[in-house]
Design a protein around this motif. Structure first.
Motif, PDB file in Angstrom:
ATOM      1  N   TYR A 131       5.975  57.847  66.639  1.00  0.00           N
ATOM      2  CA  TYR A 131       6.430  58.181  67.987  1.00  0.00           C
ATOM      3  C   TYR A 131       7.019  56.960  68.694  1.00  0.00           C
ATOM      4  CZ  TYR A 131       3.697  62.349  66.994  1.00  0.00           C
ATOM      5  OH  TYR A 131       3.194  63.484  66.401  1.00  0.00           O
ATOM      6  N   ALA A 132       6.423  55.805  68.458  1.00  0.00           N
ATOM      7  CA  ALA A 132       6.963  54.572  69.037  1.00  0.00           C
ATOM      8  C   ALA A 132       8.322  54.225  68.433  1.00  0.00           C
ATOM      9  CB  ALA A 132       5.984  53.424  68.829  1.00  0.00           C
ATOM     10  N   ILE A 133       8.479  54.497  67.133  1.00  0.00           N
ATOM     11  CA  ILE A 133       9.753  54.226  66.467  1.00  0.00           C
ATOM     12  C   ILE A 133      10.839  55.149  67.001  1.00  0.00           C
ATOM     13  CG2 ILE A 133      10.968  54.215  64.260  1.00  0.00           C
ATOM     14  CD1 ILE A 133       8.200  53.571  62.970  1.00  0.00           C
ATOM     15  N   GLU A 134      10.515  56.428  67.161  1.00  0.00           N
ATOM     16  CA  GLU A 134      11.486  57.371  67.726  1.00  0.00           C
ATOM     17  C   GLU A 134      11.891  56.954  69.134  1.00  0.00           C
ATOM     18  OE1 GLU A 134       9.522  61.108  67.437  1.00  0.00           O
ATOM     19  OE2 GLU A 134      10.087  61.442  65.345  1.00  0.00           O
ATOM     20  N   ALA A 135      10.915  56.478  69.913  1.00  0.00           N
ATOM     21  CA  ALA A 135      11.216  56.014  71.269  1.00  0.00           C
ATOM     22  C   ALA A 135      12.090  54.772  71.241  1.00  0.00           C
ATOM     23  CB  ALA A 135       9.910  55.724  72.015  1.00  0.00           C
ATOM     24  N   ALA A 136      11.854  53.887  70.278  1.00  0.00           N
ATOM     25  CA  ALA A 136      12.696  52.698  70.131  1.00  0.00           C
ATOM     26  C   ALA A 136      14.129  53.078  69.786  1.00  0.00           C
ATOM     27  CB  ALA A 136      12.115  51.779  69.060  1.00  0.00           C
ATOM     28  N   GLN A 148       5.183  52.456  58.081  1.00  0.00           N
ATOM     29  CA  GLN A 148       5.967  52.542  59.308  1.00  0.00           C
ATOM     30  C   GLN A 148       6.638  51.206  59.637  1.00  0.00           C
ATOM     31  OE1 GLN A 148       6.743  55.265  60.664  1.00  0.00           O
ATOM     32  NE2 GLN A 148       5.273  56.621  59.679  1.00  0.00           N
ATOM     33  N   ARG A 149       5.961  50.108  59.354  1.00  0.00           N
ATOM     34  CA  ARG A 149       6.571  48.778  59.526  1.00  0.00           C
ATOM     35  C   ARG A 149       7.831  48.656  58.671  1.00  0.00           C
ATOM     36  NH1 ARG A 149       3.363  44.736  56.332  1.00  0.00           N
ATOM     37  NH2 ARG A 149       4.468  45.972  54.763  1.00  0.00           N
ATOM     38  N   ASP A 150       7.729  49.093  57.418  1.00  0.00           N
ATOM     39  CA  ASP A 150       8.893  49.039  56.536  1.00  0.00           C
ATOM     40  C   ASP A 150      10.003  49.956  57.033  1.00  0.00           C
ATOM     41  OD1 ASP A 150       7.446  47.267  55.020  1.00  0.00           O
ATOM     42  OD2 ASP A 150       6.855  48.750  53.503  1.00  0.00           O
ATOM     43  N   ARG A 178      11.956  48.210  59.694  1.00  0.00           N
ATOM     44  CA  ARG A 178      12.876  47.230  59.113  1.00  0.00           C
ATOM     45  C   ARG A 178      14.100  47.907  58.497  1.00  0.00           C
ATOM     46  NH1 ARG A 178      11.077  42.141  59.173  1.00  0.00           N
ATOM     47  NH2 ARG A 178       8.842  41.772  59.539  1.00  0.00           N
ATOM     48  N   ARG A 179      13.918  49.093  57.945  1.00  0.00           N
ATOM     49  CA  ARG A 179      15.072  49.826  57.405  1.00  0.00           C
ATOM     50  C   ARG A 179      15.993  50.292  58.534  1.00  0.00           C
ATOM     51  NH1 ARG A 179      11.145  52.072  53.969  1.00  0.00           N
ATOM     52  NH2 ARG A 179      11.022  53.922  55.301  1.00  0.00           N
ATOM     53  N   ILE A 180      15.411  50.756  59.632  1.00  0.00           N
ATOM     54  CA  ILE A 180      16.195  51.312  60.728  1.00  0.00           C
ATOM     55  C   ILE A 180      16.944  50.214  61.489  1.00  0.00           C
ATOM     56  CG2 ILE A 180      16.042  52.477  62.982  1.00  0.00           C
ATOM     57  CD1 ILE A 180      13.624  54.036  61.747  1.00  0.00           C
ATOM     58  N   PHE A 181      16.250  49.114  61.777  1.00  0.00           N
ATOM     59  CA  PHE A 181      16.813  48.091  62.660  1.00  0.00           C
ATOM     60  C   PHE A 181      17.297  46.842  61.931  1.00  0.00           C
ATOM     61  CE2 PHE A 181      14.150  50.623  65.532  1.00  0.00           C
ATOM     62  CZ  PHE A 181      15.041  50.843  66.568  1.00  0.00           C
ATOM     63  N   GLY A 182      16.999  46.721  60.655  1.00  0.00           N
ATOM     64  CA  GLY A 182      17.551  45.643  59.849  1.00  0.00           C
ATOM     65  C   GLY A 182      17.238  44.252  60.374  1.00  0.00           C
ATOM     66  N   ASP A 183      18.277  43.437  60.475  1.00  0.00           N
ATOM     67  CA  ASP A 183      18.113  42.042  60.856  1.00  0.00           C
ATOM     68  C   ASP A 183      17.691  41.844  62.308  1.00  0.00           C
ATOM     69  OD1 ASP A 183      18.813  41.295  58.318  1.00  0.00           O
ATOM     70  OD2 ASP A 183      20.917  40.894  58.808  1.00  0.00           O
ATOM     71  N   LEU A 184      17.704  42.914  63.088  1.00  0.00           N
ATOM     72  CA  LEU A 184      17.252  42.797  64.479  1.00  0.00           C
ATOM     73  C   LEU A 184      15.743  42.586  64.574  1.00  0.00           C
ATOM     74  CD1 LEU A 184      19.300  45.550  66.360  1.00  0.00           C
ATOM     75  CD2 LEU A 184      19.478  43.077  66.665  1.00  0.00           C
TER      76      LEU A 184
END
Length: 264
Positions: free
Chosen positions: A161-166, A205-207, A210-216
């Motif tokens: 849910y936090a990832i979706e919000a991000a 979820q951590r991984d 990293r897949r979604i936001f990459g180098d950010l």
């Protein structure tokens, strides 16, 4: 002139305020002058920095500065923090309390989303950084911060849910902010993964983050530590042996911040 950085997530409870306060601490320890603007009516950043409203003194808050809608009005609400630390004098605060919610009623007023930018103009010139701690939304109070900001840091947990919000924040900044907030140069500079535990689900979820936001995604990931939460509740800086691990993590995170968001 300060470089203004909004710390945002569309979900509450992800450690956004803790990250704001500890980055302010890390930057001050690195010799930077930091203004923390508390844009959350809960006022948690204000209390974590040792500021408490005194009904007798009736200290001004960021709500009054926004309402004034005049250039540099925030200068009249900037106050020292309450920490006893050698670097505390390099951190200042524009505090908040529940009266900040009153500004929500102005969301439909023409140009109201520019009022924080107007209030800060000239008021934060003596600082290297202005950190804007946003409420868990992308509504009016957060839009005030995003209209005033140069950069965005998304704070999230390793939780779906936090990832979706991000992702919602990312899409708002990249798609809507240039037009709706007339801030075409607003840029996401980093993603902070906060409160990581040792569970396999959180590792997955951590991984995913990293897949979604990459180098950010910045290093290090901040691990869940009770001592970190206790220091915030007690309005204390990260000093002493009990906070050695979170202190070291935020010092490294500060280095990532300075690399991604160099002072102007």
């Amino acid at each position: 002139m300060a470089r203004r950085v909004a710390l945002v997530n569309n979900k509450g409870g992800v450690g956004k305020t803790t990250t704001t306060v500890r980055l302010a601490e890390g930057l001050a320890k690195a010799g930077k002058r930091v203004l923390v603007v508390d844009m959350d009516p809960q006022g948690n950043a204000s209390s974590m920095l040792g500021w408490f409203y005194d009904h007798g003194l009736k200290q001004p808050t960021i709500s009054q500065a926004i309402r004034a809608d005049t250039e540099g009005a925030a200068a009249g609400v900037i106050q020292p923090i309450g920490w006893d630390a050698p670097y505390a004098g390099r951190i200042a605060l524009a505090p908040a309390r529940l009266t900040l919610e009153n500004r929500m009623a102005e969301a439909g007023v023409d140009g109201a989303w520019l009022r924080l930018d107007t209030a800060l103009n000239g008021a934060d010139d003596s600082f290297d950084y202005t950190l804007l701690d946003c409420p868990p939304s992308v509504f009016h109070l957060t839009q005030l911060a995003l209209a005033a900001a140069d950069d965005v840091v998304i704070v999230t947990e390793a939780d779906i849910y936090a990832i979706e919000a991000a992702e919602r924040v990312r899409d708002f900044v990249n798609v809507r902010a240039p037009k709706s907030l007339a801030n075409p140069t607003l840029t996401i500079r980093g993603v902070v993964i906060n409160a990581l535990t040792t569970t396999a689900v959180q590792a997955e979820q951590r991984d995913s983050i990293r897949r979604i936001f990459g180098d950010l995604v910045w290093d290090p990931t901040i691990k869940h530590r009770t001592t970190l939460a206790e220091a915030g509740t007690d309005a204390l800086p990260l000093t002493g042996p009990r906070t050695a691990e979170p202190r070291a993590s935020f010092e490294l995170l500060t280095a990532s911040f300075l690399k991604a968001v160099p002072a102007e």
